[in-house]
Design an enzyme around this catalytic site. Structure first.
Site, PDB file in Angstrom:
ATOM      1  N   HIS A   1       0.844  -1.207   0.000  1.00  0.00           N
ATOM      2  CA  HIS A   1       0.000   0.000   0.000  1.00  0.00           C
ATOM      3  C   HIS A   1       0.877   1.253   0.000  1.00  0.00           C
ATOM      4  CE1 HIS A   1      -4.128  -1.497   1.631  1.00  0.00           C
ATOM      5  NE2 HIS A   1      -3.538  -2.458   0.941  1.00  0.00           N
TER       6      HIS A   1
ATOM      7  N   TYR B   1      -9.232  -7.161  10.170  1.00  0.00           N
ATOM      8  CA  TYR B   1      -8.559  -7.413   8.886  1.00  0.00           C
ATOM      9  C   TYR B   1      -7.059  -7.257   9.127  1.00  0.00           C
ATOM     10  CZ  TYR B   1      -8.583  -7.549   3.744  1.00  0.00           C
ATOM     11  OH  TYR B   1      -8.436  -7.910   2.431  1.00  0.00           O
TER      12      TYR B   1
ATOM     13  N   LYS C   1      -9.395 -12.049   9.859  1.00  0.00           N
ATOM     14  CA  LYS C   1      -9.000 -12.378   8.486  1.00  0.00           C
ATOM     15  C   LYS C   1      -7.560 -11.935   8.286  1.00  0.00           C
ATOM     16  CE  LYS C   1      -9.560 -10.683   3.753  1.00  0.00           C
ATOM     17  NZ  LYS C   1     -10.485 -10.447   2.659  1.00  0.00           N
TER      18      LYS C   1
ATOM     19  N   LYS D   1      -4.716 -11.174   5.467  1.00  0.00           N
ATOM     20  CA  LYS D   1      -4.390 -10.986   4.046  1.00  0.00           C
ATOM     21  C   LYS D   1      -3.103 -11.743   3.756  1.00  0.00           C
ATOM     22  CE  LYS D   1      -5.938  -9.064   1.284  1.00  0.00           C
ATOM     23  NZ  LYS D   1      -6.798  -9.626   0.212  1.00  0.00           N
TER      24      LYS D   1
ATOM     25  N   ASP E   1      -6.580 -15.070   3.010  1.00  0.00           N
ATOM     26  CA  ASP E   1      -6.866 -14.636   1.633  1.00  0.00           C
ATOM     27  C   ASP E   1      -5.576 -14.444   0.845  1.00  0.00           C
ATOM     28  OD1 ASP E   1      -7.716 -13.483  -0.696  1.00  0.00           O
ATOM     29  OD2 ASP E   1      -8.433 -11.618   0.211  1.00  0.00           O
TER      30      ASP E   1
ATOM     31  N   ASN F   1      -5.249 -14.090  -2.214  1.00  0.00           N
ATOM     32  CA  ASN F   1      -5.521 -13.315  -3.439  1.00  0.00           C
ATOM     33  C   ASN F   1      -5.107 -14.042  -4.716  1.00  0.00           C
ATOM     34  OD1 ASN F   1      -5.338 -10.253  -1.766  1.00  0.00           O
ATOM     35  ND2 ASN F   1      -7.002 -10.781  -3.162  1.00  0.00           N
TER      36      ASN F   1
ATOM     37  N   GLU G   1     -10.123 -17.837   1.339  1.00  0.00           N
ATOM     38  CA  GLU G   1     -10.605 -16.869   0.345  1.00  0.00           C
ATOM     39  C   GLU G   1      -9.664 -16.858  -0.857  1.00  0.00           C
ATOM     40  OE1 GLU G   1     -11.636 -13.152   2.239  1.00  0.00           O
ATOM     41  OE2 GLU G   1     -11.153 -12.009   0.429  1.00  0.00           O
TER      42      GLU G   1
ATOM     43  N   ASN H   1     -13.768 -12.841  -3.725  1.00  0.00           N
ATOM     44  CA  ASN H   1     -14.081 -11.539  -4.293  1.00  0.00           C
ATOM     45  C   ASN H   1     -13.253 -11.362  -5.575  1.00  0.00           C
ATOM     46  OD1 ASN H   1     -11.765 -10.974  -2.186  1.00  0.00           O
ATOM     47  ND2 ASN H   1     -11.605  -9.330  -3.700  1.00  0.00           N
TER      48      ASN H   1
ATOM     49  N   ASP I   1     -19.705  -6.460  -2.551  1.00  0.00           N
ATOM     50  CA  ASP I   1     -19.141  -5.138  -2.279  1.00  0.00           C
ATOM     51  C   ASP I   1     -19.962  -4.176  -3.112  1.00  0.00           C
ATOM     52  OD1 ASP I   1     -17.665  -2.750  -2.487  1.00  0.00           O
ATOM     53  OD2 ASP I   1     -15.775  -3.790  -2.136  1.00  0.00           O
TER      54      ASP I   1
ATOM     55  N   HIS J   1     -16.684  -7.748   1.047  1.00  0.00           N
ATOM     56  CA  HIS J   1     -15.301  -7.394   0.751  1.00  0.00           C
ATOM     57  C   HIS J   1     -15.079  -5.920   1.084  1.00  0.00           C
ATOM     58  CE1 HIS J   1     -12.728  -5.391  -2.336  1.00  0.00           C
ATOM     59  NE2 HIS J   1     -11.884  -6.350  -2.023  1.00  0.00           N
ATOM     60  N   SER J   2     -13.820  -5.558   1.319  1.00  0.00           N
ATOM     61  CA  SER J   2     -13.543  -4.137   1.565  1.00  0.00           C
ATOM     62  C   SER J   2     -12.186  -3.747   0.998  1.00  0.00           C
ATOM     63  CB  SER J   2     -13.586  -3.889   3.077  1.00  0.00           C
ATOM     64  OG  SER J   2     -12.471  -3.197   3.551  1.00  0.00           O
ATOM     65  N   ASN J   3     -12.021  -2.465   0.780  1.00  0.00           N
ATOM     66  CA  ASN J   3     -10.736  -1.852   0.450  1.00  0.00           C
ATOM     67  C   ASN J   3     -10.557  -0.673   1.399  1.00  0.00           C
ATOM     68  OD1 ASN J   3      -9.288  -3.078  -1.692  1.00  0.00           O
ATOM     69  ND2 ASN J   3     -10.870  -2.459  -3.122  1.00  0.00           N
TER      70      ASN J   3
ATOM     71  N   HIS K   1     -11.475  -2.380   6.155  1.00  0.00           N
ATOM     72  CA  HIS K   1     -10.121  -1.842   6.369  1.00  0.00           C
ATOM     73  C   HIS K   1     -10.159  -0.661   7.343  1.00  0.00           C
ATOM     74  CE1 HIS K   1      -9.144  -4.084   2.743  1.00  0.00           C
ATOM     75  NE2 HIS K   1      -7.932  -3.581   2.645  1.00  0.00           N
TER      76      HIS K   1
ATOM     77  N   ARG L   1      -4.284   3.671  -7.721  1.00  0.00           N
ATOM     78  CA  ARG L   1      -3.615   2.737  -6.820  1.00  0.00           C
ATOM     79  C   ARG L   1      -2.637   1.895  -7.626  1.00  0.00           C
ATOM     80  NH1 ARG L   1      -6.518  -1.779  -2.836  1.00  0.00           N
ATOM     81  NH2 ARG L   1      -4.566  -2.742  -2.185  1.00  0.00           N
TER      82      ARG L   1
HETATM   83  O1  GKR Z   1      -6.116  -3.702   0.632  1.00  0.00           O
HETATM   84  O2  GKR Z   1      -4.371  -4.875   0.238  1.00  0.00           O
HETATM   85  C1  GKR Z   1      -5.585  -4.746   0.255  1.00  0.00           C
HETATM   86  C2  GKR Z   1      -6.449  -5.899  -0.146  1.00  0.00           C
HETATM   87  O3  GKR Z   1      -5.678  -6.896  -0.727  1.00  0.00           O
HETATM   88  C3  GKR Z   1      -7.530  -5.463  -1.079  1.00  0.00           C
HETATM   89  O4  GKR Z   1      -6.986  -4.755  -2.151  1.00  0.00           O
HETATM   90  C4  GKR Z   1      -8.335  -6.592  -1.636  1.00  0.00           C
HETATM   91  O5  GKR Z   1      -9.190  -6.079  -2.604  1.00  0.00           O
HETATM   92  O6  GKR Z   1      -9.373  -6.722   0.508  1.00  0.00           O
HETATM   93  C5  GKR Z   1      -9.223  -7.257  -0.682  1.00  0.00           C
HETATM   94  C6  GKR Z   1      -9.501  -8.714  -0.799  1.00  0.00           C
HETATM   95  O7  GKR Z   1     -10.206  -9.212   0.044  1.00  0.00           O
HETATM   96  O8  GKR Z   1      -9.067  -9.357  -1.753  1.00  0.00           O
HETATM   97 MG    MG Z   2     -10.187 -11.127  -1.033  1.00  0.00          MG
END
Ligand code: GKR
Ligand code: MG
Length: 428
Positions: free
Chosen positions: A25, A142, A196, A198, A227, A229, A252, A275, A299, A326-328, A355, A408
């Site tokens: 980030h 998160y 959760k 990441k 998650d 990703n 996830e 998501n 979302d 889901h969130s950002n 977040h 971003r």
């Molecule tokens: O904020 O780094 C982040 C997350 O990885 C986000 O960008 C994702 O969209 O929260 C998210 C997710 O659940 O995949």
């Molecule tokens: Mg996700």
């Protein structure tokens, strides 16, 4: 009643150096704040993920939205679909989900219109979604692997020894010990009852170790999710997923694509959430045909608004999918909308993502929205129940100009600390 004015304000809010599969980030997260004002001076607000592209697209909707009745959301959506639709459809095949425009734009306009309609009828937005099923909505902590720092200009001024969440938000978390400490601090501050993590940052075995350390520290009563990703191969997801059977509430997006998700799902007992592979109504047929996930993380910013999210819930019920959110990185206007939606859902079996604890600033009057026992109360008052703090909005708008970010780009940010780092769609 007609919409007379459309104010679009890009803002930047301090964001800590959180790590994810896409990189790191930046010190600021971008959001765009929309305000619609009617001819009888009712103002409705909304917030969407920010970028120059989104801001410009919103600016350009003036000609489509101005002069319309905010109650007529079907007609507004049809007009916006016609305006953005052809380009959107052409991009659909290869555009990552967060680059679709129509859903963001309609979400921004719809939520602001619903805020207006709520104020005009003296009803909270949750009532416009069919009425409240609960007064408080559960959210999950998160957790992120992260470098030291709290983002923005002022982040490094926090004394890491001062204690409490502000200090923990400043601290690094680069191993299982750091993740557990982060979870303890976040739960102590906000009372979260689900966690959760990441992932997609370190090798799978390291992330599994963090999950097992969280289980050890919090016990079986606290639901855990991981998650990555979509960075894992199918075999990797099965191998490491097996080590977390019975420990995870859900896994996830371990892998990329509906068919790969379906293969992992057949091999594991742990439910899969997404998501990333089912992210639009057009993806539902594939989801059903392949059986790609158990839970869809909705979302409203990405599914095209609050009412579309309610439609998604009905589809999920029909096809046996659970629903969560889901969130950002976001501020309080988005959070208020998420809470109204969360309160209207027929059932909330899973605590929603947010977040919000990672941000420290606000654009709404009265400051930060309280999270207690991991729950957020539906804001009182008509509409969304939040009002713009215009001084704060101006400050965060100034941040936007000063920080120089226009979109971003977590990979570019990561390359600043790890030169040569490259995003890999499938990594382990
Ligand atoms: O904020 O780094 C982040 C997350 O990885 C986000 O960008 C994702 O969209 O929260 C998210 C997710 O659940 O995949
Ligand atoms: Mg996700």
């Amino acid at each position: 009643m007609i919409i007379r004015e459309i104010n679009v304000t890009p803002v930047a809010t301090a964001d800590p150096p959180l790590l994810n599969a896409a990189g790191l980030h930046a010190p600021y997260a971008l959001r765009t704040i929309v305000e619609l004002v009617t001819d009888d001076n009712i103002s409705g607000v909304s917030e969407v993920p920010g970028s120059q592209r989104t801001t410009e697209a919103l600016e350009s909707t003036r000609e489509v939205v101005a002069g319309r009745d905010p109650f007529q959301l079907n007609a507004i959506r049809a007009a916006l679909a016609q305006y953005f639709g052809p380009e959107e459809a052409a991009a659909r095949g290869d555009a990552p989900w967060d680059q679709r425009r129509l859903v963001h734009i309609f979400s921004a306009i719809e939520v602001a219109c619903m805020d207006i309609v709520g104020k005009a009828t003296n009803r909270p937005v949750v009532d416009l979604l069919g009425g409240r099923m609960r007064d408080r909505v559960p959210f999950a902590a998160y957790l992120f692997y992260k470098h030291e720092g709290a983002g923005g200009e002022h982040g490094f001024g926090v004394d890491p020894d001062a204690g409490g969440w502000p200090a923990a938000r400043q601290q690094a978390a680069l191993d299982s010990r750091g993740v557990v400490k982060q979870a303890e601090a976040m739960c102590a501050e906000f009372g979260f009852q689900s966690l959760k993590l990441k992932g997609g940052v370190f090798e799978p075995a390291i992330e599994v170790e963090s999950i097992l350390a969280l289980r050890e520290a919090f016990g079986p009563e606290v639901p855990l999710r991981l998650d990555p990703n979509a960075l894992w191969r199918v075999e990797t997801a099965i191998e490491h997923g097996r080590k977390m059977e019975g420990v995870l509430e859900y896994l996830e997006d371990p892998v990329r694509g509906q068919q790969n998700m379906a293969r992992v799902r057949q091999a594991l007992d742990t439910p899969l959430a997404t998501n990333m592979c089912t992210t639009a109504f057009e993806d539902i047929p594939g989801s059903v045909a392949f059986g790609s996930e158990d839970i869809i993380l909705s979302d409203h910013h990405f599914w095209g608004g609050l009412r579309a999210s309610m439609e998604l819930v009905r589809i999920c019920e029909t096809f046996g999918r659970g629903i969560s959110m889901h969130s950002n990185s976001h501020l309080g206007i988005s959070l208020a909308a998420m809470v109204h939606l969360g309160a209207a859902l027929p059932a909330v079996p899973y605590a929603l993502d947010t977040h919000y604890p990672w941000q420290s600033e606000e654009v709404i009057a009265g400051g930060r929205i309280a999270i207690e026992d991991g729950m957020i109360a539906v804001p009182s008052g008509p509409g969304l129940g939040v009002e713009l703090d215009r001084d704060a909005l101006a400050r965060l708008h100034e941040n936007y100009h000063k920080c120089g970010l226009t979109k971003r780009n977590d990979a570019a940010e990561m390359q600043k600390v790890s030169p040569g780092w490259k995003f890999q769609a499938t990594r382990w």
